[in-house]
Design an enzyme around this catalytic site. Structure first.
Site, PDB file in Angstrom:
ATOM      1  N   ASN A   1      11.390   6.247  -0.609  1.00 19.53           N
ATOM      2  CA  ASN A   1      11.866   5.504   0.555  1.00 19.53           C
ATOM      3  C   ASN A   1      13.142   4.769   0.162  1.00 19.53           C
ATOM      4  OD1 ASN A   1      11.097   3.044  -0.760  1.00 19.53           O
ATOM      5  ND2 ASN A   1       9.030   3.217   0.070  1.00 19.53           N
TER       6      ASN A   1
ATOM      7  N   GLU B   1      12.817   2.245  -2.772  1.00 12.71           N
ATOM      8  CA  GLU B   1      12.664   2.902  -4.076  1.00 12.71           C
ATOM      9  C   GLU B   1      13.982   3.503  -4.537  1.00 12.71           C
ATOM     10  OE1 GLU B   1       7.972   4.306  -3.686  1.00 12.71           O
ATOM     11  OE2 GLU B   1       9.570   5.511  -2.790  1.00 12.71           O
TER      12      GLU B   1
ATOM     13  N   ASP C   1       3.229   9.415   2.837  1.00  7.81           N
ATOM     14  CA  ASP C   1       2.294  10.501   2.539  1.00  7.81           C
ATOM     15  C   ASP C   1       2.404  11.606   3.580  1.00  7.81           C
ATOM     16  OD1 ASP C   1       1.264   9.178   0.307  1.00  7.81           O
ATOM     17  OD2 ASP C   1      -0.227   8.108   1.494  1.00  7.81           O
TER      18      ASP C   1
END
Length: 497
Positions: free
Chosen positions: A202, A205, A272
């Site tokens: 993301n 990150e 996910d």
């Protein structure tokens, strides 16, 4: 941007998921007083529910897309590990997990009152694999890798994929076998992901890795290309919440994909959903940019749900226009997996909602069905419909049925205002589903006697009720089907010279 989407492409797709499997527990209840022992609220537990967490949410998304899945991870030799195993068995997921006496099964317990989390309790021990467990993991991969179309590494930073050398050896083995490797990363040390096919961080990150702000689009693209070259990746997909996604490849080309969500309730688990849909798309033959757009559509759906709930194929089909245009922002799904339905029902129940359940094949939805469903909804606050799967309908009604497949039947039911949730079941009866959801009221038509209603004993055992509802005269799916077939047959005969 349009692209071809075939909802039948995933059923032969095999994804090998390796990562940190967890048990997510929810305690539902209320707070009405302060403890006399200390100035803390007293939480009264009304119900409990459990779903797969961590890499398990990736599994749930792949399962919802219709993929075949194999899981490899670490479970403790404990009660929580047994419950994870039972959940995997319920979904028929091959379980290659290694059990360890040195590590507990990672468990996250959420205390929820009036729809809000009060606190989360984590039971975990972050530890690297010992030599024996590492050898077992690699041996299992070596045995089952050939059957996979893609490998997905779900790294939650709990030790498995951070064990020195493990991730690199998995990637090496996969590349030698010609399998694409998708990584959901954790932390700033990406050397362990060297050579992966695609990593899906993301924006936060990605900024941690780059060490600079990436709000500027040009800076983001420059850093993405640098990361691809540094770690030998083929693709890098950065998810950016409301800003959508950016995909970059080794050819230095970047693709910006706008977000599709109309309303965001909860971003939990969206990452996910993205990596699961991306891996399934690429493994089934889609071009990377198209698979990324499909993943973006899937993310737009799940962030419109409450809590961590996976995508499913019925939802994704409903989010796509006939020409391949993404329409996720205009689609609200009520179709849920068993675990997601269980979680939603418990949340409703904790909020004081009365749950009504009915079930059927609902092949060729007609006014008689709609009449019955509206009467059922009037018995409570939320109506859950159990829908027989295609194979279940064929066993009950014969090989020529159903006329409409389960995805279309579920989508039509979900479009009705009176229906709050649709859950597909593959058994001949809904007994297991009723046992899991424990509705307050089980509703059926007056073509049954009370003692003939399947699930009656289950519902009455915990104080629930069975209610019989009047039918609308003149409507029957079987009769309508016979008339259609007869009309078709007569029309064909009239054309014979």
């Amino acid at each position: 941007m349009t692209f071809s989407f075939d909802e039948n492409r995933f059923d032969k797709c095999q994804v090998f998921v390796i990562g940190d499997i967890m048990l997510d527990c929810y305690l539902w209840g209320d707070v009405s007083r302060i403890s006399p022992e200390a100035p803390v609220p007293v939480f009264h537990i009304k119900s409990r529910s459990e779903v797969l967490g961590g890499a398990g949410n990736v599994l749930s998304n792949l399962l919802g897309l219709g993929c075949q899945i194999t899981l490899l991870g670490i479970l403790g030799k404990d009660e929580a590990g047994d419950r994870v195993t039972a959940l995997l068995q319920n979904d028929l997921i091959p379980n290659l997990c290694i059990t360890s006496a040195h590590q507990p099964t990672i468990t996250k317990t959420r205390i929820v009152s009036i729809g809000q989390q009060l606190i989360r309790l984590d039971d975990e021990k972050v530890a690297m694999l010992d030599d024996e467990a590492a050898k077992s993991i690699l041996a299992a991969i070596n045995t089952h890798l050939a059957d996979a179309d893609a490998v997905l590494l779900s790294d939650y930073g709990k030790g498995l994929l951070q064990t020195p050398g493990i991730s690199q050896e998995i990637i090496r083995m996969a590349k030698e076998s010609g399998k694409p490797v998708f990584v959901d990363p954790k932390g700033k040390d990406w050397r362990r992901y060297q050579g992966a096919t695609c990593i899906t961080p993301n924006s936060k990150e990605m900024e941690q890795l780059a060490g600079v702000s990436l709000e500027n689009r040009k800076t983001l693209r420059t850093e993405m290309v640098r990361v691809i070259e540094t770690y030998g990746l083929q693709w890098l997909l950065v998810t950016q919440g409301a800003a959508g996604m950016t995909l970059a490849g080794r050819n230095w080309e970047t693709v910006d994909i706008a977000a599709n969500a109309r309303q965001v309730y909860d971003v939990s688990g969206a990452g996910d959903t993205v990596i699961a849909t991306l891996a399934a798309g690429v493994a089934s033959g889609m071009a990377f940019p198209d698979a990324a757009r499909l993943a973006n559509a899937a993310a737009g759906i799940v962030v419109g749900k409450v809590g961590t709930q996976p995508i499913n194929l019925v939802e994704l089909k409903g989010a796509m226009g006939s020409d391949g245009t993404v329409m996720a922002g205009n689609y609200v799904s009520k179709v849920a997996s068993w675990s997601a339905a269980s979680l939603q029902v418990e949340a409703w129940r904790a909020a004081g909602r009365k749950i009504v359940f009915t079930n059927g094949c609902f092949d060729l939805l007609h006014p008689g069905h709609v009449h019955l469903l509206n009467l059922a909804k009037d018995l409570g606050h939320r109506l859950v419909v159990g829908l027989n799967s295609d194979s279940s309908v064929s066993r009950l009604k014969g090989p020529e049925r159903p006329i409409l497949d389960e995805r279309d039947r579920a989508s039509m039911l979900g479009s009705l205002d009176c229906v709050d949730l649709v859950v597909i079941f593959d058994d001949d009866t809904p007994e297991r589903l009723i046992q899991q959801l424990k509705p307050d009221i089980l509703a059926k038509g007056t073509d049954y006697r009370t003692d003939q209603v399947v699930g009656r004993e289950i519902v009455e055992s915990y104080g629930g009720q069975v209610r019989l509802l009047p039918l609308l005269d003149g409507y029957s799916t079987t009769a309508i089907t016979k008339r259609v077939f007869a009309t078709s047959s007569n029309a064909s005969e009239s054309c014979i010279p």
